[in-house]
Design a protein around this motif. Structure first.
Motif, mmCIF file in Angstrom:
data_model
loop_
_atom_site.group_PDB
_atom_site.id
_atom_site.type_symbol
_atom_site.label_atom_id
_atom_site.label_comp_id
_atom_site.label_asym_id
_atom_site.label_seq_id
_atom_site.Cartn_x
_atom_site.Cartn_y
_atom_site.Cartn_z
ATOM 1 N N LYS A 44 0.822 -1.199 0.000
ATOM 2 C CA LYS A 44 0.000 0.000 0.000
ATOM 3 C C LYS A 44 0.863 1.259 0.000
ATOM 4 C CE LYS A 44 -4.212 -1.863 0.728
ATOM 5 N NZ LYS A 44 -5.427 -1.609 -0.056
ATOM 6 N N ASP A 45 0.309 2.333 -0.550
ATOM 7 C CA ASP A 45 0.910 3.652 -0.435
ATOM 8 C C ASP A 45 0.491 4.217 0.913
ATOM 9 O OD1 ASP A 45 1.627 6.291 -0.492
ATOM 10 O OD2 ASP A 45 0.718 6.748 -2.424
ATOM 11 N N ALA A 46 1.467 4.464 1.796
ATOM 12 C CA ALA A 46 1.150 4.927 3.151
ATOM 13 C C ALA A 46 0.323 6.201 3.129
ATOM 14 C CB ALA A 46 2.442 5.139 3.943
ATOM 15 N N GLY A 47 0.468 7.010 2.083
ATOM 16 C CA GLY A 47 -0.299 8.248 2.001
ATOM 17 C C GLY A 47 -1.786 8.023 1.824
ATOM 18 N N GLU A 48 -2.182 6.832 1.384
ATOM 19 C CA GLU A 48 -3.587 6.538 1.171
ATOM 20 C C GLU A 48 -4.260 5.960 2.414
ATOM 21 O OE1 GLU A 48 -3.626 3.742 -1.977
ATOM 22 O OE2 GLU A 48 -3.009 5.166 -3.528
ATOM 23 N N VAL A 49 -3.480 5.656 3.439
ATOM 24 C CA VAL A 49 -3.983 4.920 4.590
ATOM 25 C C VAL A 49 -4.090 5.841 5.801
ATOM 26 C CG1 VAL A 49 -3.579 2.940 6.104
ATOM 27 C CG2 VAL A 49 -2.894 2.822 3.697
ATOM 28 N N LEU A 50 -5.214 5.735 6.519
ATOM 29 C CA LEU A 50 -5.387 6.518 7.741
ATOM 30 C C LEU A 50 -4.328 6.145 8.774
ATOM 31 C CD1 LEU A 50 -9.182 6.674 8.648
ATOM 32 C CD2 LEU A 50 -7.753 8.500 7.757
ATOM 33 N N PRO A 51 -4.022 7.042 9.705
ATOM 34 C CA PRO A 51 -3.105 6.689 10.797
ATOM 35 C C PRO A 51 -3.571 5.430 11.528
ATOM 36 C CG PRO A 51 -3.520 9.046 10.795
ATOM 37 C CD PRO A 51 -4.448 8.454 9.778
ATOM 38 N N ALA A 52 -2.609 4.686 12.026
ATOM 39 C CA ALA A 52 -2.914 3.413 12.679
ATOM 40 C C ALA A 52 -3.896 3.578 13.832
ATOM 41 C CB ALA A 52 -1.625 2.776 13.184
ATOM 42 N N ALA A 53 -3.747 4.644 14.605
ATOM 43 C CA ALA A 53 -4.616 4.829 15.774
ATOM 44 C C ALA A 53 -6.084 4.884 15.366
ATOM 45 C CB ALA A 53 -4.227 6.101 16.523
ATOM 46 N N ASP A 54 -6.373 5.536 14.253
ATOM 47 C CA ASP A 54 -7.762 5.620 13.786
ATOM 48 C C ASP A 54 -8.273 4.261 13.322
ATOM 49 O OD1 ASP A 54 -8.373 8.394 14.149
ATOM 50 O OD2 ASP A 54 -7.102 8.858 12.430
ATOM 51 N N ARG A 55 -7.450 3.530 12.589
ATOM 52 C CA ARG A 55 -7.903 2.230 12.085
ATOM 53 C C ARG A 55 -8.098 1.224 13.211
ATOM 54 N NH1 ARG A 55 -4.059 0.045 9.262
ATOM 55 N NH2 ARG A 55 -2.440 1.612 9.560
ATOM 56 N N VAL A 56 -7.214 1.271 14.212
ATOM 57 C CA VAL A 56 -7.375 0.389 15.378
ATOM 58 C C VAL A 56 -8.640 0.752 16.136
ATOM 59 C CG1 VAL A 56 -6.412 -0.206 17.636
ATOM 60 C CG2 VAL A 56 -4.928 -0.144 15.630
ATOM 61 N N ALA A 57 -8.865 2.038 16.348
ATOM 62 C CA ALA A 57 -10.063 2.472 17.071
ATOM 63 C C ALA A 57 -11.334 2.014 16.365
ATOM 64 C CB ALA A 57 -10.053 3.996 17.220
ATOM 65 N N MET A 58 -11.356 2.120 15.045
ATOM 66 C CA MET A 58 -12.543 1.692 14.302
ATOM 67 C C MET A 58 -12.747 0.186 14.392
ATOM 68 S SD MET A 58 -12.759 4.210 10.958
ATOM 69 C CE MET A 58 -11.058 4.027 10.415
ATOM 70 N N CYS A 59 -11.647 -0.569 14.343
ATOM 71 C CA CYS A 59 -11.759 -2.025 14.497
ATOM 72 C C CYS A 59 -12.339 -2.380 15.855
ATOM 73 C CB CYS A 59 -10.390 -2.678 14.318
ATOM 74 S SG CYS A 59 -9.809 -2.756 12.606
ATOM 75 N N ARG A 60 -11.872 -1.725 16.892
ATOM 76 C CA ARG A 60 -12.369 -2.025 18.235
ATOM 77 C C ARG A 60 -13.843 -1.681 18.365
ATOM 78 N NH1 ARG A 60 -6.874 -0.027 21.324
ATOM 79 N NH2 ARG A 60 -5.898 -2.105 21.422
ATOM 80 N N LEU A 61 -14.256 -0.585 17.777
ATOM 81 C CA LEU A 61 -15.670 -0.220 17.817
ATOM 82 C C LEU A 61 -16.512 -1.243 17.056
ATOM 83 C CD1 LEU A 61 -15.374 3.624 17.209
ATOM 84 C CD2 LEU A 61 -16.228 2.539 19.290
ATOM 85 N N ALA A 62 -15.985 -1.714 15.934
ATOM 86 C CA ALA A 62 -16.750 -2.630 15.084
ATOM 87 C C ALA A 62 -17.006 -3.968 15.756
ATOM 88 C CB ALA A 62 -16.023 -2.842 13.755
ATOM 89 N N VAL A 63 -16.068 -4.443 16.586
ATOM 90 C CA VAL A 63 -16.212 -5.773 17.190
ATOM 91 C C VAL A 63 -16.505 -5.699 18.694
ATOM 92 C CG1 VAL A 63 -14.709 -6.807 15.455
ATOM 93 C CG2 VAL A 63 -13.721 -6.042 17.626
ATOM 94 N N ALA A 64 -16.805 -4.501 19.182
ATOM 95 C CA ALA A 64 -17.093 -4.344 20.615
ATOM 96 C C ALA A 64 -18.227 -5.277 21.021
ATOM 97 C CB ALA A 64 -17.462 -2.896 20.923
ATOM 98 N N GLY A 65 -18.032 -5.984 22.107
ATOM 99 C CA GLY A 65 -19.063 -6.900 22.601
ATOM 100 C C GLY A 65 -18.950 -8.311 22.075
ATOM 101 N N ASP A 66 -18.075 -8.554 21.110
ATOM 102 C CA ASP A 66 -17.877 -9.907 20.578
ATOM 103 C C ASP A 66 -16.623 -10.493 21.218
ATOM 104 O OD1 ASP A 66 -17.507 -12.240 19.149
ATOM 105 O OD2 ASP A 66 -18.012 -11.363 17.212
ATOM 106 N N ALA A 67 -16.814 -11.340 22.224
ATOM 107 C CA ALA A 67 -15.692 -11.888 22.991
ATOM 108 C C ALA A 67 -14.814 -12.811 22.160
ATOM 109 C CB ALA A 67 -16.223 -12.636 24.217
ATOM 110 N N ARG A 68 -15.296 -13.240 20.997
ATOM 111 C CA ARG A 68 -14.513 -14.154 20.164
ATOM 112 C C ARG A 68 -13.395 -13.438 19.420
ATOM 113 N NH1 ARG A 68 -18.980 -16.041 16.166
ATOM 114 N NH2 ARG A 68 -18.999 -13.750 16.030
#
Length: 393
Positions: A44-68
């Motif tokens: 990937k071109d790093a310029g096209e990708v959001l900062p890691a902190a934002d992508r991690v935060a979105m992942c955590r929000l997306a799977v919140a409550g799923d213990a698996r």
């Protein structure tokens, strides 16, 4: 335990990813799935990708409550280019007795032999290729047989397609392929070129604060919000964010210690003995979690300003500095020297930060209280900025 590893850019994570996660857990009988956002994907071109902190935060929000599902920051913390073989070595160290299964898309399955240290990778882990189109099955089975003949352990798993594209989501804000919490996060942080919008009714929020806080604490809260707004205007900060963060900074101040520790139960901060011995700073860290869970405040600048308003930290943003200083210089403050600190804050943020941190460190030392690493790092930063000899953090 069978653990699936699902890596990717997740820029952003969407409903298609979630559907795929559920199907792979079911069809491979996984006990856990590790969602692994990449630091800088090699392709990937790093310029096209959001900062890691934002992508991690979105992942955590997306799977919140799923213990698996566990969101791992292993590749983020390692930094640099993210090579799967390095990640697998790290995971083998964490899960030495478990079976790891690498989940890959069909396009990646065809190019596995071209990956970094491909031979080692193929020997060390089981690989499951995700087939999303029935007409590609025969080609995938042929590739499976070729790889297995080389000593690999691969299989093909059919998963009906859920057609959602991260590119389309980035280009079309009205796209309906996002989980609600991820949509809110993007909106509140103004990502992918969208206008920022934080859906807070100020009358409702102040009413809630008035009901939840003592009279004195409520007065202080309003004064801090006003001071933060004033400082933001003086120093070209964001007035909306400053006022909101000021309103929210002490929302957990009058919680019991048990209530705050319950909020912090899943946070690594409670493993820090200095933090545990410093009950007076818990409310900021608890509030950073509370406002996300209870008020759906997902703007990262507000969250971090609330979190660090008592301790400071080494890399404070302008908003964090403003809220920190507003808390110390609000109209209700009467301690000796506050007028001078107010004047300094209006003139120079770095000088005011150094002055306030010097005062805080002196007070902590005088009363025999421990000092967090965050506060020491903050002092060192502003000491260097103002050319004063720093202390060691």
């Amino acid at each position: 335990m069978k653990i699936g590893i699902f890596g990717g850019t997740f820029n952003p994570i969407h409903k298609g990813h979630l559907a795929l996660i559920n199907r792979m857990i079911e069809r491979l009988a996984l006990d856990r799935l590790i969602l692994m956002p990449a630091a800088v994907p090699p392709h990937k071109d790093a310029g096209e990708v959001l900062p890691a902190a934002d992508r991690v935060a979105m992942c955590r929000l997306a799977v919140a409550g799923d213990a698996r599902v566990l969101v791992s920051t292993l590749e983020i913390e390692r930094g640099g280019k993210s090579y799967t073989v390095d990640t697998l070595h790290d995971l083998k160290g964490v899960y030495p007795d478990d079976e790891l299964i690498l989940l890959v898309g069909s396009d990646m399955f065809y190019t596995l032999t071209e990956w970094h240290c491909a031979g080692e990778l193929l020997r060390m882990v089981r690989i499951a290729a995700i087939a999303r189109e029935s007409d590609e099955l025969s080609h995938l089975f042929e590739q499976r047989d070729r790889l297995n003949a080389m000593g690999a352990r691969t299989e093909v798993v059919v998963a009906e397609p859920v057609v959602v594209s991260s590119t389309e989501i980035r280009e079309h804000p009205e796209h309906e392929g996002l989980p609600e919490a991820v949509e809110q996060y993007i909106e509140q942080n103004g990502l992918y070129g969208r206008p920022r919008r934080i859906p807070v009714d100020l009358d409702e929020l102040t009413g809630r604060l008035r009901a939840a806080l003592s009279r004195g604490r409520y007065t202080h809260t309003i004064n801090v919000a006003s001071a933060a707004l004033r400082l933001a205007k003086l120093h070209d900060g964001d007035g909306e964010l400053a006022y909101l963060a000021g309103l929210l900074h002490d929302i957990c101040k009058e919680f019991s210690k048990d209530e705050m520790l319950n909020l912090l139960a899943d946070s690594d901060i409670i493993k820090d003995p200095v933090f545990l011995a410093s009950g007076r700073i818990w409310h900021g860290f608890a509030a950073a979690i509370y406002i996300q869970r209870e008020l759906s405040i997902l703007n990262t600048q507000i969250i971090e300003a609330v979190r660090y308003h008592t301790t400071g930290r080494g890399g404070m943003s302008l908003l964090e500095e403003i809220v920190y200083l507003a808390d110390l210089t609000s109209a209700d403050r009467r301690y000796p020297g506050v007028e001078a600190l107010r004047a300094t804050a209006e003139r120079s943020i770095p000088e005011a930060m150094l002055e306030s941190l010097r005062f805080i460190l002196g007070d902590l030392a005088k009363n025999g209280r421990p000092v967090t690493c965050d506060t020491l790092k903050a002092y060192n930063r502003y000491a260097l900025l103002t050319k004063e000899a720093p202390r060691q953090a």
